[in-house]
Design a protein around this motif. Sequence first.
Motif, PDB file in Angstrom:
ATOM      1  N   LEU A  42      47.168  28.472  50.704  1.00 53.69           N
ATOM      2  CA  LEU A  42      46.654  29.751  50.087  1.00 53.69           C
ATOM      3  C   LEU A  42      45.764  29.935  48.464  1.00 53.69           C
ATOM      4  N   VAL A  43      44.380  30.564  48.759  1.00 50.45           N
ATOM      5  CA  VAL A  43      43.253  30.722  47.365  1.00 50.45           C
ATOM      6  C   VAL A  43      43.008  32.145  47.192  1.00 50.45           C
ATOM      7  N   ILE A  44      43.516  33.059  46.500  1.00 55.00           N
ATOM      8  CA  ILE A  44      43.505  34.673  46.260  1.00 55.00           C
ATOM      9  C   ILE A  44      42.535  34.267  44.923  1.00 55.00           C
ATOM     10  N   VAL A  45      41.007  35.189  44.825  1.00 57.18           N
ATOM     11  CA  VAL A  45      40.185  35.353  44.022  1.00 57.18           C
ATOM     12  C   VAL A  45      39.770  36.742  43.392  1.00 57.18           C
ATOM     13  N   HIS A  46      39.939  37.159  42.335  1.00 55.13           N
ATOM     14  CA  HIS A  46      39.513  38.815  42.239  1.00 55.13           C
ATOM     15  C   HIS A  46      37.976  38.220  41.218  1.00 55.13           C
ATOM     16  N   ALA A  47      37.225  39.052  41.690  1.00 53.56           N
ATOM     17  CA  ALA A  47      35.869  38.290  40.743  1.00 53.56           C
ATOM     18  C   ALA A  47      35.818  40.025  40.016  1.00 53.56           C
ATOM     19  N   LYS A  48      36.127  39.668  38.609  1.00 50.04           N
ATOM     20  CA  LYS A  48      35.784  39.984  37.747  1.00 50.04           C
ATOM     21  C   LYS A  48      34.878  40.531  37.008  1.00 50.04           C
ATOM     22  N   PRO A  49      34.131  41.590  37.223  1.00 53.63           N
ATOM     23  CA  PRO A  49      32.946  42.065  36.720  1.00 53.63           C
ATOM     24  C   PRO A  49      32.580  41.696  35.287  1.00 53.63           C
ATOM     25  N   THR A  50      31.492  41.492  35.213  1.00 53.68           N
ATOM     26  CA  THR A  50      31.015  41.615  33.564  1.00 53.68           C
ATOM     27  C   THR A  50      31.167  42.127  33.402  1.00 53.68           C
ATOM     28  N   PRO A  51      30.824  42.625  31.879  1.00 51.86           N
ATOM     29  CA  PRO A  51      30.933  43.559  30.924  1.00 51.86           C
ATOM     30  C   PRO A  51      29.779  44.949  31.139  1.00 51.86           C
ATOM     31  N   THR A  52      28.917  43.956  31.395  1.00 55.23           N
ATOM     32  CA  THR A  52      27.179  45.238  31.182  1.00 55.23           C
ATOM     33  C   THR A  52      27.189  45.531  32.188  1.00 55.23           C
ATOM     34  N   SER A  53      27.373  44.296  33.912  1.00 53.25           N
ATOM     35  CA  SER A  53      27.319  45.405  34.888  1.00 53.25           C
ATOM     36  C   SER A  53      27.581  46.644  35.159  1.00 53.25           C
ATOM     37  N   ALA A  54      28.938  46.146  34.832  1.00 48.05           N
ATOM     38  CA  ALA A  54      30.287  47.382  34.392  1.00 48.05           C
ATOM     39  C   ALA A  54      29.486  48.380  33.538  1.00 48.05           C
ATOM     40  N   LEU A  73      38.471  45.670  31.602  1.00 45.08           N
ATOM     41  CA  LEU A  73      38.156  44.072  32.838  1.00 45.08           C
ATOM     42  C   LEU A  73      39.820  43.366  32.311  1.00 45.08           C
ATOM     43  N   LYS A  74      39.994  43.009  31.331  1.00 45.62           N
ATOM     44  CA  LYS A  74      40.912  42.093  31.424  1.00 45.62           C
ATOM     45  C   LYS A  74      42.160  42.560  31.644  1.00 45.62           C
ATOM     46  N   LYS A  75      41.907  43.662  31.566  1.00 45.99           N
ATOM     47  CA  LYS A  75      43.416  44.251  31.678  1.00 45.99           C
ATOM     48  C   LYS A  75      43.601  44.694  32.963  1.00 45.99           C
ATOM     49  N   ILE A  76      42.325  45.175  33.212  1.00 49.89           N
ATOM     50  CA  ILE A  76      42.164  45.366  35.172  1.00 49.89           C
ATOM     51  C   ILE A  76      42.902  44.089  35.681  1.00 49.89           C
ATOM     52  N   ALA A  77      42.089  42.966  35.684  1.00 47.06           N
ATOM     53  CA  ALA A  77      41.751  41.291  35.904  1.00 47.06           C
ATOM     54  C   ALA A  77      43.375  40.559  35.959  1.00 47.06           C
ATOM     55  N   ALA A  78      44.001  41.538  35.262  1.00 50.01           N
ATOM     56  CA  ALA A  78      45.655  41.016  34.997  1.00 50.01           C
ATOM     57  C   ALA A  78      46.398  41.625  36.101  1.00 50.01           C
ATOM     58  N   ARG A  79      46.459  42.676  35.772  1.00 48.19           N
ATOM     59  CA  ARG A  79      47.282  43.730  36.564  1.00 48.19           C
ATOM     60  C   ARG A  79      47.192  43.319  38.749  1.00 48.19           C
ATOM     61  N   VAL A  80      45.570  43.146  38.824  1.00 48.92           N
ATOM     62  CA  VAL A  80      45.429  42.722  39.874  1.00 48.92           C
ATOM     63  C   VAL A  80      46.341  41.695  40.391  1.00 48.92           C
ATOM     64  N   VAL A  81      45.604  40.396  39.728  1.00 45.79           N
ATOM     65  CA  VAL A  81      46.552  38.891  39.589  1.00 45.79           C
ATOM     66  C   VAL A  81      47.945  39.308  39.738  1.00 45.79           C
ATOM     67  N   GLU A  82      48.443  40.352  38.767  1.00 44.38           N
ATOM     68  CA  GLU A  82      49.885  40.184  38.946  1.00 44.38           C
ATOM     69  C   GLU A  82      50.339  40.784  40.086  1.00 44.38           C
ATOM     70  N   LYS A  83      49.263  41.835  40.519  1.00 41.16           N
ATOM     71  CA  LYS A  83      50.175  42.523  42.192  1.00 41.16           C
ATOM     72  C   LYS A  83      49.627  41.540  42.977  1.00 41.16           C
ATOM     73  N   ALA A  84      49.159  41.275  43.532  1.00 38.22           N
ATOM     74  CA  ALA A  84      48.369  39.919  43.956  1.00 38.22           C
ATOM     75  C   ALA A  84      50.152  38.844  43.991  1.00 38.22           C
ATOM     76  N   LYS A  85      50.087  38.225  42.851  1.00 42.70           N
ATOM     77  CA  LYS A  85      51.614  37.277  42.242  1.00 42.70           C
ATOM     78  C   LYS A  85      52.654  38.518  43.714  1.00 42.70           C
TER      79      LYS A  85
END
Length: 161
Positions: A42-54, A73-85
């Motif tokens: 299993l590989v879980i992948v989160h796509a973090k948007p670039t700041p300019t696209s956001a 965006l880094k905080k959101i990514a960390a939260r998403v990864v933590e939730k997945a784990k």
Amino acid sequence: MASSEKQVMVVGIDDSEQSIYALEWTLDHLFVPCASNPPFKLVIVHAKPTPTSAIGLAGPGAAEVLPLVEADLKKIAARVVEKAKEICISKLVNDVMVEVVEGDGRNVLCEAVERHHASILVVGSHGYGAIKRAVLGSVSDYCAHHAHCTVMIVKRPKTKH
């Protein structure tokens, strides 16, 4: 592929309820019944948007805003990864690789399929109608047409009122 090597499953996640549901559904139906010997790596992948696209601007003042957007965006990514784990641990699925890759979700997931030689990609569906899908774009629709593997789109059941 050697017979002892497991096939790879990539699951795309973001901070939506739909992607969390897709991860839970996948673990419940494809991993938990055979927890001692899961059928996939299993590989879980989160796509973090670039700041300019956001923020979608590059005019005056953007230089001051970009670092703040990047931090969020880094905080959101960390939260998403933590939730997945947490979800994986709660379902006793321990052999998981989690990645955060910057970029558009459509491209990030299709590239992850190639990079990991995945045989299946799992994504959630927001259930957008034709108009919203045309305006906003659909990661699941794009992946279904462009990923070089089987794509499973998990739809959350509608709640009855």
